[in-house]
Design a protein around this motif. Structure first.
Motif, PDB file in Angstrom:
ATOM      1  N   VAL A  77     -26.395 -15.128  16.181  1.00 52.87           N
ATOM      2  CA  VAL A  77     -26.535 -16.310  15.768  1.00 52.87           C
ATOM      3  C   VAL A  77     -28.322 -16.249  15.067  1.00 52.87           C
ATOM      4  CG1 VAL A  77     -25.338 -17.878  17.185  1.00 52.87           C
ATOM      5  CG2 VAL A  77     -27.623 -16.679  17.943  1.00 52.87           C
ATOM      6  N   LEU A  99     -28.679 -23.003  22.372  1.00 57.24           N
ATOM      7  CA  LEU A  99     -27.480 -23.372  22.669  1.00 57.24           C
ATOM      8  C   LEU A  99     -26.663 -22.276  23.401  1.00 57.24           C
ATOM      9  CD1 LEU A  99     -26.606 -24.903  19.123  1.00 57.24           C
ATOM     10  CD2 LEU A  99     -26.680 -26.192  21.205  1.00 57.24           C
ATOM     11  N   ASP A 152     -16.402 -23.097  22.916  1.00 54.92           N
ATOM     12  CA  ASP A 152     -15.884 -22.067  21.811  1.00 54.92           C
ATOM     13  C   ASP A 152     -16.186 -20.628  22.282  1.00 54.92           C
ATOM     14  OD1 ASP A 152     -15.813 -24.364  20.327  1.00 54.92           O
ATOM     15  OD2 ASP A 152     -18.036 -24.153  19.227  1.00 54.92           O
ATOM     16  N   ASP A 174     -19.539 -21.191  12.279  1.00 55.58           N
ATOM     17  CA  ASP A 174     -20.228 -22.033  11.168  1.00 55.58           C
ATOM     18  C   ASP A 174     -19.620 -23.176  11.232  1.00 55.58           C
ATOM     19  OD1 ASP A 174     -22.280 -20.121   9.850  1.00 55.58           O
ATOM     20  OD2 ASP A 174     -20.320 -19.133   9.397  1.00 55.58           O
ATOM     21  N   GLN A 179     -30.139 -21.285  16.884  1.00 56.89           N
ATOM     22  CA  GLN A 179     -29.022 -21.329  17.784  1.00 56.89           C
ATOM     23  C   GLN A 179     -29.511 -20.925  19.400  1.00 56.89           C
ATOM     24  OE1 GLN A 179     -25.778 -22.647  16.884  1.00 56.89           O
ATOM     25  NE2 GLN A 179     -27.252 -23.592  15.515  1.00 56.89           N
ATOM     26  N   GLN A 207     -19.909 -26.165  22.363  1.00 57.79           N
ATOM     27  CA  GLN A 207     -20.069 -24.775  21.804  1.00 57.79           C
ATOM     28  C   GLN A 207     -19.961 -23.773  23.092  1.00 57.79           C
ATOM     29  OE1 GLN A 207     -22.807 -24.245  18.673  1.00 57.79           O
ATOM     30  NE2 GLN A 207     -23.502 -22.378  19.349  1.00 57.79           N
TER      31      GLN A 207
HETATM   32  N1  TRP Z   1     -23.689 -24.280  15.758  1.00 56.91           N
HETATM   33  C1  TRP Z   1     -23.548 -23.075  15.056  1.00 56.91           C
HETATM   34  C2  TRP Z   1     -24.040 -23.505  13.684  1.00 56.91           C
HETATM   35  O1  TRP Z   1     -24.739 -24.529  13.360  1.00 56.91           O
HETATM   36  C3  TRP Z   1     -22.006 -22.849  14.684  1.00 56.91           C
HETATM   37  C4  TRP Z   1     -21.233 -22.696  15.922  1.00 56.91           C
HETATM   38  C5  TRP Z   1     -20.009 -23.363  16.467  1.00 56.91           C
HETATM   39  C6  TRP Z   1     -21.213 -21.492  16.607  1.00 56.91           C
HETATM   40  N2  TRP Z   1     -19.543 -22.635  17.489  1.00 56.91           N
HETATM   41  C7  TRP Z   1     -20.325 -21.496  17.703  1.00 56.91           C
HETATM   42  C8  TRP Z   1     -22.158 -20.502  16.518  1.00 56.91           C
HETATM   43  C9  TRP Z   1     -20.096 -20.584  18.758  1.00 56.91           C
HETATM   44  C10 TRP Z   1     -21.972 -19.028  17.610  1.00 56.91           C
HETATM   45  C11 TRP Z   1     -21.014 -19.430  18.565  1.00 56.91           C
HETATM   46  O2  TRP Z   1     -24.529 -22.544  12.971  1.00 56.91           O
END
Ligand code: TRP
Length: 344
Positions: free
Chosen positions: A151, A158, A140, A8, A155, A137
């Protein structure tokens, strides 16, 4: 073991949209001992559109963790960590930027929508950092070998872009990265108090998990009902009433059926209906508020949980980046004493 990763942006407290949309699912997932769950507090990502407000991001890191703990996310089962304390994510972001075109980023539906919403901040020309956040991301996710990414619907583009990056990377450097799959955390979409199809902190139409009993009651009393219903015995249309929408989330099924019938028959006043709803919401979040109260008075415990989670995450990212850099031929001096790799 299944590696689950999600996160988040720490830009505000979590609300009942998050609760039904993602938090409940996470609490459920942590019950399965085969799930290894990482939850990232994405402070670097939050800065992409809050670079001018670092205090806000910092404050909300802790707030979001308290929200997690209050709803029952168990730090003994889940690793909660801070993005900016994992330097490998920043490294991977740089490596992956070579694999993504600007045109592809500009076509990403999520980024496109967000840029349109952020005209005030970006004007006519968006920053490099914001346009590129899908790359970070992807970093991440892959820094932790994330396999399953729970998600919300917004999302999905992404995660799709992350999968593309992974495929491209593996094509060039060898099968090193795991291609993640998105799973929708929930089909439940919670509408705003104002009838907006989305509950959102920026929309000012949310009931927060940290709201007091009084605040919850006040907010529910202000919720939009069927506008055509002026007198108590007018026939109501529950389908366009936010109070009814929330009753479906917080009220026993049998009672909900009754509410629907009574409203349609003009036999139920909106004020009584709202009071009943407020009572049910207050009840549902009673333990959540109690836990929040506890953690607010034990901030040292919150910090310890966050620090320990971040340390665990650091170890994991370190392991993974080693393999990744090797595949990219960036493993200089790796033959020398492993404890003494020069870092200039
Ligand atoms: N972009 C997501 C959001 O706004 C937050 C997020 C950041 C995320 N890194 C991630 C979600 C990696 C899943 C995996 O809610």
């Amino acid at each position: 073991m299944k590696r689950i990763l999600t996160g988040d942006r720490p830009t505000g407290n979590l609300h009942i949209g998050h609760y039904f949309g993602s938090l409940k699912k996470r609490v459920e997932l942590q019950k399965d001992p085969n799930n290894e769950i990482f939850i990232e507090i994405a402070d670097v990502q939050a800065l992409t559109d809050n670079f001018n407000n670092p205090e806000k991001v910092r404050k909300n890191v802790r707030e979001v963790v308290i929200d997690y703990l209050s709803v029952g996310i168990d730090p003994n089962k889940v690793t909660i960590f801070i993005q900016s304390m994992i330097p490998e994510i920043a490294e991977l972001t740089v490596f992956y930027s070579n694999l993504v075109t600007i045109a592809r980023l500009e076509r990403n539906p999520t980024v496109k929508t967000e840029i349109a919403q952020k005209r005030d901040l970006f004007g006519e020309s968006v920053t490099y950092g914001f346009l590129g956040y899908p790359i970070s991301q992807a970093a991440d996710i892959t820094a932790f070998n994330g396999e399953i990414i729970p998600v919300g619907e917004d999302q999905l583009p992404l995660i799709e872009q992350c999968r593309e990056i992974v495929r491209k990377f593996n094509n060039i450097y060898g099968e090193v990265l795991t291609e993640p799959v998105a799973v929708l955390s929930s089909a439940t979409r919670v509408k705003g108090l104002d009838g907006n199809s989305k509950m959102g902190k920026s929309l000012g139409n949310a009931i927060y998990l940290c709201d007091s009993e009084d605040t919850i009651t006040k907010k529910v009393m202000s919720a939009i009902t069927d506008p055509n219903r002026i007198k108590k015995d007018d026939y109501g249309n529950p389908d366009i009433c936010m109070v009814y929408h929330y009753h479906q989330l917080f009220t026993d099924k049998k009672d909900v059926e009754n509410i629907c019938k009574e409203c349609k028959a003009g036999k139920r006043g909106c004020v009584a209906c709202k009071k009943e709803l407020a009572k049910n919401i207050i009840n549902e979040f009673k333990t959540v508020r109690e836990k929040r109260d506890y953690y607010e008075n034990h901030l040292d415990e919150v910090d310890k949980i966050l620090l320990e989670g971040t340390k665990r995450a650091q170890g994991e990212a370190k392991k993974n980046i080693k393999r990744i850099k090797e595949s990219m031929k960036l493993d200089y001096f790796s033959g020398s004493d492993k404890n003494d790799i020069p870092r200039l």
